[in-house]
Design a protein around this motif. Structure first.
Motif, PDB file in Angstrom:
ATOM      1  N   ASN A 609       0.795  -1.230   0.000  1.00  0.00           N
ATOM      2  CA  ASN A 609       0.000   0.000   0.000  1.00  0.00           C
ATOM      3  C   ASN A 609       0.822   1.272   0.000  1.00  0.00           C
ATOM      4  OD1 ASN A 609      -2.305  -1.506   0.093  1.00  0.00           O
ATOM      5  ND2 ASN A 609      -2.286  -1.581   2.333  1.00  0.00           N
ATOM      6  N   PHE A 610       2.074   1.160   0.400  1.00  0.00           N
ATOM      7  CA  PHE A 610       2.881   2.368   0.501  1.00  0.00           C
ATOM      8  C   PHE A 610       3.474   2.706  -0.858  1.00  0.00           C
ATOM      9  CE2 PHE A 610       6.292   5.206   1.397  1.00  0.00           C
ATOM     10  CZ  PHE A 610       5.823   5.953   2.455  1.00  0.00           C
ATOM     11  N   ILE A 611       3.304   3.968  -1.260  1.00  0.00           N
ATOM     12  CA  ILE A 611       3.821   4.391  -2.569  1.00  0.00           C
ATOM     13  C   ILE A 611       5.240   4.930  -2.405  1.00  0.00           C
ATOM     14  CG2 ILE A 611       3.360   5.786  -4.606  1.00  0.00           C
ATOM     15  CD1 ILE A 611       0.980   4.031  -3.901  1.00  0.00           C
ATOM     16  N   ASN A 631      -3.391  19.211   1.728  1.00  0.00           N
ATOM     17  CA  ASN A 631      -3.292  18.563   3.030  1.00  0.00           C
ATOM     18  C   ASN A 631      -3.458  17.077   2.877  1.00  0.00           C
ATOM     19  OD1 ASN A 631      -2.818  20.299   5.163  1.00  0.00           O
ATOM     20  ND2 ASN A 631      -4.837  21.205   4.902  1.00  0.00           N
ATOM     21  N   SER A 632      -2.678  16.340   3.627  1.00  0.00           N
ATOM     22  CA  SER A 632      -2.770  14.876   3.643  1.00  0.00           C
ATOM     23  C   SER A 632      -2.236  14.222   2.378  1.00  0.00           C
ATOM     24  CB  SER A 632      -4.212  14.391   3.819  1.00  0.00           C
ATOM     25  OG  SER A 632      -4.646  14.716   5.083  1.00  0.00           O
ATOM     26  N   ALA A 633      -1.605  14.991   1.501  1.00  0.00           N
ATOM     27  CA  ALA A 633      -1.106  14.393   0.267  1.00  0.00           C
ATOM     28  C   ALA A 633       0.081  13.483   0.545  1.00  0.00           C
ATOM     29  CB  ALA A 633      -0.701  15.491  -0.708  1.00  0.00           C
ATOM     30  N   GLY A 634       0.850  13.825   1.561  1.00  0.00           N
ATOM     31  CA  GLY A 634       2.020  12.995   1.867  1.00  0.00           C
ATOM     32  C   GLY A 634       3.312  13.790   1.940  1.00  0.00           C
ATOM     33  N   LYS A 635       3.202  15.103   2.109  1.00  0.00           N
ATOM     34  CA  LYS A 635       4.415  15.944   2.157  1.00  0.00           C
ATOM     35  C   LYS A 635       5.293  15.582   3.348  1.00  0.00           C
ATOM     36  CE  LYS A 635       1.970  19.791   2.355  1.00  0.00           C
ATOM     37  NZ  LYS A 635       0.618  19.198   2.276  1.00  0.00           N
ATOM     38  N   SER A 636       4.680  15.596   4.534  1.00  0.00           N
ATOM     39  CA  SER A 636       5.470  15.325   5.745  1.00  0.00           C
ATOM     40  C   SER A 636       6.109  13.946   5.671  1.00  0.00           C
ATOM     41  CB  SER A 636       4.589  15.397   6.986  1.00  0.00           C
ATOM     42  OG  SER A 636       3.979  16.658   7.054  1.00  0.00           O
ATOM     43  N   THR A 637       5.383  13.008   5.107  1.00  0.00           N
ATOM     44  CA  THR A 637       5.898  11.646   5.027  1.00  0.00           C
ATOM     45  C   THR A 637       7.157  11.589   4.169  1.00  0.00           C
ATOM     46  OG1 THR A 637       3.642  10.889   5.257  1.00  0.00           O
ATOM     47  CG2 THR A 637       5.246   9.268   4.521  1.00  0.00           C
ATOM     48  N   ARG A 774       0.042  10.162  -4.130  1.00  0.00           N
ATOM     49  CA  ARG A 774       1.223  10.047  -3.256  1.00  0.00           C
ATOM     50  C   ARG A 774       2.535  10.042  -4.028  1.00  0.00           C
ATOM     51  NH1 ARG A 774      -1.622  10.762   1.090  1.00  0.00           N
ATOM     52  NH2 ARG A 774      -3.175   9.217   1.677  1.00  0.00           N
TER      53      ARG A 774
HETATM   54  N1  ADP Z   1       3.795   7.408   0.028  1.00  0.00           N
HETATM   55  C1  ADP Z   1       2.692   7.090   0.693  1.00  0.00           C
HETATM   56  N2  ADP Z   1       2.067   5.927   0.463  1.00  0.00           N
HETATM   57  C2  ADP Z   1       0.950   5.617   1.143  1.00  0.00           C
HETATM   58  N3  ADP Z   1       0.377   6.400   2.049  1.00  0.00           N
HETATM   59  C3  ADP Z   1       0.940   7.573   2.341  1.00  0.00           C
HETATM   60  C4  ADP Z   1       2.127   7.976   1.672  1.00  0.00           C
HETATM   61  N4  ADP Z   1       2.467   9.189   2.156  1.00  0.00           N
HETATM   62  C5  ADP Z   1       1.532   9.511   3.073  1.00  0.00           C
HETATM   63  N5  ADP Z   1       0.615   8.560   3.197  1.00  0.00           N
HETATM   64  C6  ADP Z   1      -0.551   8.564   4.097  1.00  0.00           C
HETATM   65  O1  ADP Z   1      -1.106   9.860   4.135  1.00  0.00           O
HETATM   66  C7  ADP Z   1      -1.136  10.371   5.446  1.00  0.00           C
HETATM   67  C8  ADP Z   1      -0.885  11.857   5.448  1.00  0.00           C
HETATM   68  O2  ADP Z   1       0.410  12.119   5.002  1.00  0.00           O
HETATM   69  P1  ADP Z   1       1.203  13.412   5.417  1.00  0.00           P
HETATM   70  O3  ADP Z   1       2.588  13.202   4.998  1.00  0.00           O
HETATM   71  O4  ADP Z   1       0.955  13.742   6.831  1.00  0.00           O
HETATM   72  O5  ADP Z   1       0.513  14.526   4.504  1.00  0.00           O
HETATM   73  P2  ADP Z   1       0.771  16.086   4.464  1.00  0.00           P
HETATM   74  O6  ADP Z   1       1.985  16.396   5.224  1.00  0.00           O
HETATM   75  O7  ADP Z   1       0.907  16.412   3.014  1.00  0.00           O
HETATM   76  O8  ADP Z   1      -0.456  16.709   5.037  1.00  0.00           O
HETATM   77  C9  ADP Z   1      -0.090   9.560   6.154  1.00  0.00           C
HETATM   78  O9  ADP Z   1      -0.354   9.461   7.504  1.00  0.00           O
HETATM   79  C10 ADP Z   1      -0.144   8.224   5.478  1.00  0.00           C
HETATM   80  O10 ADP Z   1      -1.138   7.424   6.069  1.00  0.00           O
END
Ligand code: ADP
Ligand code: MG
Length: 875
Positions: A609-611, A631-637, A774
């Motif tokens: 599931n992880f991209i 928001n929630s796109a995955g920037k922080s990740t 993502r």
């Molecule tokens: N590469 C990825 N693959 C799968 N899920 C992801 C990925 N990056 C983020 N996510 C999911 O999205 C959620 C929000 O990501 P986050 O990085 O907090 O977003 P942002 O900082 O853009 O608001 C994470 O908690 C995770 O569950």
């Protein structure tokens, strides 16, 4: 209850003793043994009553009004209460009886037998098996400042020195890295003490002049029993030695001198390890989750496949101090790779490691006299496994593993001693016998013979007497008051022989003794008593001998076990989580192909599931990445995953990616999210700016900087301006930077600076909905998708529609109107909404709605806000 001010001589002898002892240890909470209790009086009584929630009582003092405050805990519960006080950061002194109360004339002799402080614990129950419990001393001096580090529970003892010109900050930095439980600072160095107190949660102990050895070098020479410190590599040190000597002195005072297990002193350089400041450690969730501090959400949770406590502690130490030498990193990677390639021996080694006890803490308990016979059995059983582990590891024909395995010495002389001396299943207590094996000591064997003979004589007595008297129900019994006796029921009293001596009448009959029975009894009981004390003496002498002769060798084995455990664990983690070996060099580029966030991936369950994402940073065209996305796109990740991959690589671990090349990074800086540091009483924005300032002042061309939505804590215009200026500054500084932001305006920077590039996290829009892709793609964004996120979170359609109107108005009118939302300048199109939204006597919900910054709300936060609004609107 105020403590009455009464002259010493008017107090009862007991209170007088207490008050006098307290004067000697004013910084400790003092417990004194009185009968079955440990008691405290005066201010300490108030303190323990408050902190431990126990009853405060008072003692009358003759001739005075008012009572002397008093509180106590049952003696068997002392450990538990003491633990709670120590965990709260208090120091506790235990004053115990040092003579048998039965034999005492007058007041029982008492003395302080132990001082327990957060940094001097050896009690297993009070320690975390997988972290070190450090006591640190810092000494300011010229031309260098000294830091000493000791973990009494493992015997580790280190010093380091940092240039005086690097200032107090450098000392505090190092202390923060060590995360000690307690920190010693001499009186007079107030600036240092204050800086430590402000930054570090450790208990701070100030040392008076008398507590600092005047001749530190000599004190150390004497402790180690050596002529020179050259063997420890410490000979050229100065302030570091003062710190070490201060630590030893303090330990001797708290452990009543029992510090024999501290056998070596080593030096280290703060230059050898990458410094991770508190905010990087927290933001990267190295050992605890950011929002709920759960260990399960940390990097350590993914990595910690170690099988022993020693390995667990070493792994944590490695994580806290990534290396800065390509050579050392590769040496670790080689060992991990060797285990990675050879899964079979790895499994065997890991199975055998599982049965090895915490040898370091065990030796500490042995030396401080806290170990029981079961500890010695655990030591033997652990040592018996060592040759087995060594043989299994030697199956791997890699020089890195061969070297590790050759340090695994099973210490046969010690195992033999323990096997012959200590019983296989001894009890927990050490004063009630059954500790020592038959055949170990002649005197003991003889005494045991007497007991066995006596007991069998008594056993046959019953049969003999029955026959002699003809009383079939005659019994030989034992109780603690009368010892052995012969019991005859009422019906048979007439047949009792004349030489029986009546001792006791019971409901069913009479109890008798005979002179022969008593004689045998005293022989048996006397022998048993002597056995118990002889066994205790033998046990203590074995324990002391082992501590004296084998501490050094056992600790060396422990280190080798720890290292083997860590590299085997890292190989296991790499295998289970599809990590690869990174290439680490001194180049400029950071190149990650298919990088993943190890913790997010783990928490998602299925790895599919992880991209994954690629990242390429260098000091040329790709030095600063501006990353935008809803928001929630995955920037922080993405940001954190890059930092974690670099960190893991420099720790010497494999990394979660398809391939990675890391040009050595000297420091990782992070500023992540706008979480409040409410506990510290600082505003979000202030914290954010302090941390940002720290980055700007310290980042070098070799640093990796992670900035996640800085500027969030203030108004939009302030925020954009600061974010912009910071990005410009970092671009000029030359450090590799990942900058996630919701200020799309920052995309303009790409046009102005050659080393800045825009990236966005792709999403797909379908009928007002967003599909998270993502994937990080080149290019900026000009849309924030906040409204779509609101919709997906369930904001009512009317609110969504209205938001779209406002947005398009704002976009049409451009910047001159940007700051006027909340005023009256955005004309609503739908007439029916006008009444409720912008009329003078508007519904209070509207005020709140207007205050919501949808861009910065997470879906859940939006949902909560919405619920609140709905509740208020329907009132
Ligand atoms: N590469 C990825 N693959 C799968 N899920 C992801 C990925 N990056 C983020 N996510 C999911 O999205 C959620 C929000 O990501 P986050 O990085 O907090 O977003 P942002 O900082 O853009 O608001 C994470 O908690 C995770 O569950
Ligand atoms: Mg984020």
């Amino acid at each position: 209850m105020p403590t009455p001010d009464i002259p010493l001589e008017k107090l009862t002898p007991m209170l007088r003793l207490y008050v006098t002892m307290k004067l000697e240890r004013p910084d400790c909470v003092l417990f004194m043994r009185v009968g079955d209790f440990f008691e405290a009086y005066g201010d300490d009584a108030e303190l323990i009553a408050r902190e431990l929630e126990i009853t405060l009582t008072g003692r009358e003092v003759q001739g005075y009004d008012g009572k002397y405050p008093m509180a106590g805990v049952p003696h068997h519960a002392l450990e538990r209460y003491m633990a709670r006080l120590v965990q709260k950061g208090f120091k506790v002194a235990i004053c115990d009886q040092i003579e048998d109360p039965k034999q005492a004339k007058g007041l029982v002799k008492r003395a302080v037998t132990r001082v327990v402080t957060p940094g001097t614990l050896v009690e297993d129950a009070l320690l975390d098996a997988k972290s070190n419990n450090y006591l640190v001393a810092a000494i300011l001096s010229k031309p260098v400042n000294g830091i000493g580090v000791v973990d009494v529970s493992t015997g580790e003892f280190l010093i380091t020195e940092v240039g005086e010109d690097e200032g107090i900050a450098k000392v505090v930095e190092e202390i923060l890295r060590l995360q000690p439980a307690e920190c010693l600072v001499p009186e007079g160095m107030d600036e240092l003490a204050e800086a430590i107190a402000a930054a570090c949660p450790a208990t701070l102990t100030r040392l008076g002049k008398g507590k600092l050895p005047r001749l530190p070098r000599e004190a150390l020479l004497e402790h180690f029993g050596v002529q020179t410190l050259k063997g420890f590599g410490c000979d050229d040190y100065s302030a570091g030695l003062s710190a070490a000597a201060a630590l030893l002195e303090y330990l001797k005072a708290t452990h009543m001198g029992a510090v024999g297990h501290i056998r070596t002193l080593a030096t280290y350089s703060t230059e050898d390890a990458m410094y991770l400041d508190a905010s990087a450690r927290r933001n990267l969730e190295l050992t605890a989750g950011l929002y709920d501090s759960a260990r399960s959400k940390s990097l350590l949770a993914v990595l910690d496949e170690t099988r022993t406590s020693m390995g667990g502690r070493m792994l944590k130490k490695w994580l806290d101090a990534p290396l800065l030498s390509v050579e050392k990193i590769n040496a670790r990677l080689d060992a991990v790779e060797a285990f990675y390639d050879d899964a079979l021996p790895r499994g065997d080694v890991r199975d055998t490691l599982r049965g090895i006890a915490d040898l370091e803490r065990l030796m500490a308990r042995l030396s401080t006299g806290a170990a029981n016979a079961r500890d010695l059995v655990a030591l033997r059983q652990s040592l018996e496994r060592i040759p087995e582990v060594a043989a299994q590891a030697l199956q791997i024909e890699h020089p890195a593993i061969q070297a590790l395995a050759s340090a695994l010495d099973g210490l046969p002389a010690l195992t033999e001693l323990l096997t012959s001396a200590i019983a296989d299943e001894p009890p927990l207590t050490v004063r009630e016998g059954n500790l020592i094996k038959d055949g170990y000591d002649e005197n003991l064997d003889e005494l045991r013979q007497i007991v066995r003979g006596g007991k069998s004589w008594i056993a046959t007595l019953e049969a003999d007497e029955r026959e002699k008297t003809g009383i079939k129900s005659l019994k030989v019994g034992f109780n603690s008051v009368f010892g052995y006796f012969i019991e005859v029921t009422k019906a048979n009293l007439a047949y009792v022989p004349k030489d029986y001596i009546r001792k006791q009448t019971t409901a069913t009959g009479e109890r008798y003794i005979t002179p022969e029975l008593k004689e045998m009894e005293s022989k048996v009981l006397g022998a048993e008593e002597r056995i118990n004390s002889l066994e205790y003496d033998l046990f203590v002498s074995v324990r002391d001998y082992v501590a004296q002769e084998f501490t050094g060798p056992v600790l060396a084995v422990a280190q080798a076990v720890a290292k083997l455990d860590v590299v085997a664990a890292l190989a296991e983690v790499a295998q289970n989580n599809r990590f690869v070996r990174p290439v680490v060099d001194t180049g400029d580029a950071l190149e990650i192909k298919g990088g993943r966030h190890p913790v997010v991936e783990r928490l998602m369950g299925s790895a599919a599931n992880f991209i994954p994402n690629d990242t390429y940073l260098d000091t040329d065209q790709q030095q600063v990445h501006i990353i935008t996305g809803p928001n929630s796109a995955g920037k922080s990740t993405v940001l954190r995953q890059v930092a974690l991959i670099v960190l893991l690589a420099q720790v010497g671990s494999f990394v979660p990616a398809d391939s990675v090349r890391v040009g050595l990074v000297d420091r990782i800086f992070t500023r992540v999210g706008a979480h409040d540091d409410l506990a510290a009483g600082q505003s979000t924005f202030m914290v954010e700016m302090t941390e940002t300032a720290e980055i700007l002042n310290n980042a070098t061309e070799r640093s990796l900087v992670i900035l996640d939505e800085i500027g969030r804590g203030t108004s939009t215009f302030d925020g954009v301006s600061i974010a912009w200026a910071v990005a410009e500054f970092l671009a000029a500084r030359g450090c590799k930077t990942l900058f996630a932001t919701h200020y799309h305006l920052l995309n303009e920077l790409e046009k102005q600076l050659p080393n800045v590039k825009n990236y966005r996290i792709a999403v797909k829009e379908t009928n007002d909905r967003i599909i998270w892709l993502r994937k990080v793609l080149p290019g900026g964004t000009d849309k924030s998708y906040g409204i779509q996120v609101g919709r997906m979170a369930g904001l009512p359609p009317t609110v969504i529609e209205r938001s779209k109107e406002i947005l398009s108005d704002l976009e049409r009118d451009g910047s001159k109107r940007r700051d006027t939302l909340g005023g009256v300048s955005v004309a609503p199109k739908a007439q029916k909404l006008q009444m409720t939204l912008f009329e003078a006597e508007e519904h209070p919900v509207v005020e709140e709605l207007r205050g919501l910054d949808i861009n910065t709300l997470s879906p859940v936060e939006a949902l909560i806000a919405l619920q609140r609004l709905q509740k208020r609107a329907t009132k």
